[in-house]
Design an enzyme around this catalytic site. Structure first.
Site, PDB file in Angstrom:
ATOM      1  N   HIS A  72      -7.900  -5.091  -0.614  1.00  0.00           N
ATOM      2  CA  HIS A  72      -6.663  -4.513  -0.434  1.00  0.00           C
ATOM      3  C   HIS A  72      -6.088  -5.090   1.162  1.00  0.00           C
ATOM      4  CE1 HIS A  72      -4.015  -0.886  -0.390  1.00  0.00           C
ATOM      5  NE2 HIS A  72      -4.347  -1.095   1.029  1.00  0.00           N
ATOM      6  N   SER A 120       0.726  -1.105  -0.089  1.00  0.00           N
ATOM      7  CA  SER A 120      -0.146   0.134   0.050  1.00  0.00           C
ATOM      8  C   SER A 120       0.807   1.276  -0.006  1.00  0.00           C
ATOM      9  CB  SER A 120      -1.062  -0.093   1.244  1.00  0.00           C
ATOM     10  OG  SER A 120      -1.968   0.821   1.068  1.00  0.00           O
ATOM     11  N   ASP A 134     -10.221  -3.565  -5.109  1.00  0.00           N
ATOM     12  CA  ASP A 134      -9.227  -2.760  -4.184  1.00  0.00           C
ATOM     13  C   ASP A 134      -9.619  -1.431  -4.908  1.00  0.00           C
ATOM     14  OD1 ASP A 134      -7.643  -1.392  -2.715  1.00  0.00           O
ATOM     15  OD2 ASP A 134      -5.984  -2.543  -3.292  1.00  0.00           O
TER      16      ASP A 134
END
Length: 356
Positions: free
Chosen positions: A320, A195, A290
């Site tokens: 995610h 991320s 996501d």
């Protein structure tokens, strides 16, 4: 330090139980499957989201900052891994100003490391720590033999952009210069992250591309943030209800850029970089459900177009951050292990056994 309550222990047990059930049984329990953009959500994830979306932390962007951070740490504890390693030790990593915490993971200490990865945790540059990335780092070290050096870079809003990025660059350069300490060589040091940590790894790879001491040998990007300057189509599809929300991304960006950073800056949004040629070979993994899916795919496509050896993996049935659920979800463990195998293959294929 988190203090789990009895109900948290129950949730942790439940997460592990869900992850071990056959898909067929889960499909029956879930009822109608969730299908978006031609992809069907993993039934264990579907069941987990039903609980997570009703939890107080589902919209942590509405909480005080300390509570939001505590929520992420508790969430990581819920899906933690108990994998045992020969070494899991805390260190201090020197920066251009002061130090940041780090953690070293090695599956074995009696043989030379097969490579080293400097790893950056997720959490939108605002949340997260070496603790929240622990399950992923344990799994990566155990399944690949790579030495993992996890970095606890400074967080916004206390230290907005570019403070955390400076820490990431300094950490990579320090590990590269001290590779022998971690059982490896400078030529086999790569970067990785999830991320916001994936964003940091990508930008570190770009900033250090022409370093005299050597660029990263590889980059592993799990569901990376690559473009804060606009919302890609996946934002529309997965705006709410699939773990990471559009509102949370806006909250993250507001904190990260509160020091005057611009979303259009390639050091913030690497997809906006004019030239990606010559970057380290890249493993880019995205999740089908996501908000960040499409910008991750776009970045992989730009890397490939620039001649960078790139492997794009789309986990079509996942959300995610599922890479952090190694303690509960077999698919997460397999996804992390696949990235590690790719890194080893990349290192062995390089002319010097390291950098290309």
């Amino acid at each position: 330090m988190i203090r789990p309550r009895p109900q948290d222990h129950l949730l942790r047990w439940g997460a592990r139980a869900l992850g071990s059930l056959p898909r067929a049984a889960l499909r029956v329990a879930n009822g109608r499957p969730v299908v978006v953009d031609g992809h069907t959500l993993h039934p264990a994830v579907q069941a987990s989201l039903r609980v997570m979306n009703d939890s107080p932390g589902a919209h942590f962007e509405r909480l005080p900052l300390d509570e939001a951070r505590a929520h992420i740490e508790l969430e990581a504890w819920t899906f933690a891994s108990g994998i045992r390693l020969a070494e899991r030790s805390d260190i201090e990593i020197p920066m251009r100003a002061g130090t940041v915490p780090g953690r070293v993971y090695r599956a074995r200490t009696d043989v030379a490391a097969s490579g080293i990865i400097v790893y950056f945790h997720g959490g939108g540059w605002v949340l997260g720590s070496v603790d929240s990335a622990d399950a992923t780092c344990r799994t990566l070290a155990k399944t690949s033999g790579l030495t993992v050096v996890s970095v606890g870079y400074r967080l916004a809003p206390e230290s907005p952009f570019p403070a955390g990025l400076h820490d990431g660059v300094d950490a990579f350069r320090w590990v590269r210069a001290n590779a022998a300490r971690f059982g490896g060589t400078a030529e086999t040091v790569g970067v990785g992250g999830e991320s916001a940590g994936g964003n940091m790894a990508a930008v570190v790879a770009a900033v250090t591309r022409d370093d005299a001491g050597g660029a990263p040998a590889f980059q592993i990007l799990f569901c990376p943030v690559t473009d804060l300057s606009r919302e890609h189509r996946s934002y529309e599809l997965f705006r709410d209800g699939f773990f990471l929300t559009a509102a949370q991304m806006h909250w993250y960006a507001a904190h990260y850029l509160s020091g005057g950073g611009r979303a259009e800056d390639p050091l913030v949004s690497p997809l906006r970089a004019a030239d990606l040629a010559g970057l380290a070979p890249a493993y880019v993994a995205v999740s089908g459900f996501d908000v960040l899916r499409d910008e991750g795919v776009a970045y992989a496509e730009r890397l490939e177009a620039a001649g960078v050896p790139t492997r794009l993996v789309t986990h079509t049935d996942q959300i995610h951050g599922f890479f952090n659920a190694c303690g509960a979800l077999r698919d997460a463990r397999e996804a992390v292990a696949d990235a590690g195998r790719w890194a080893l293959d990349t290192l062995s294929a390089a002319p010097t056994g390291g950098r290309r």
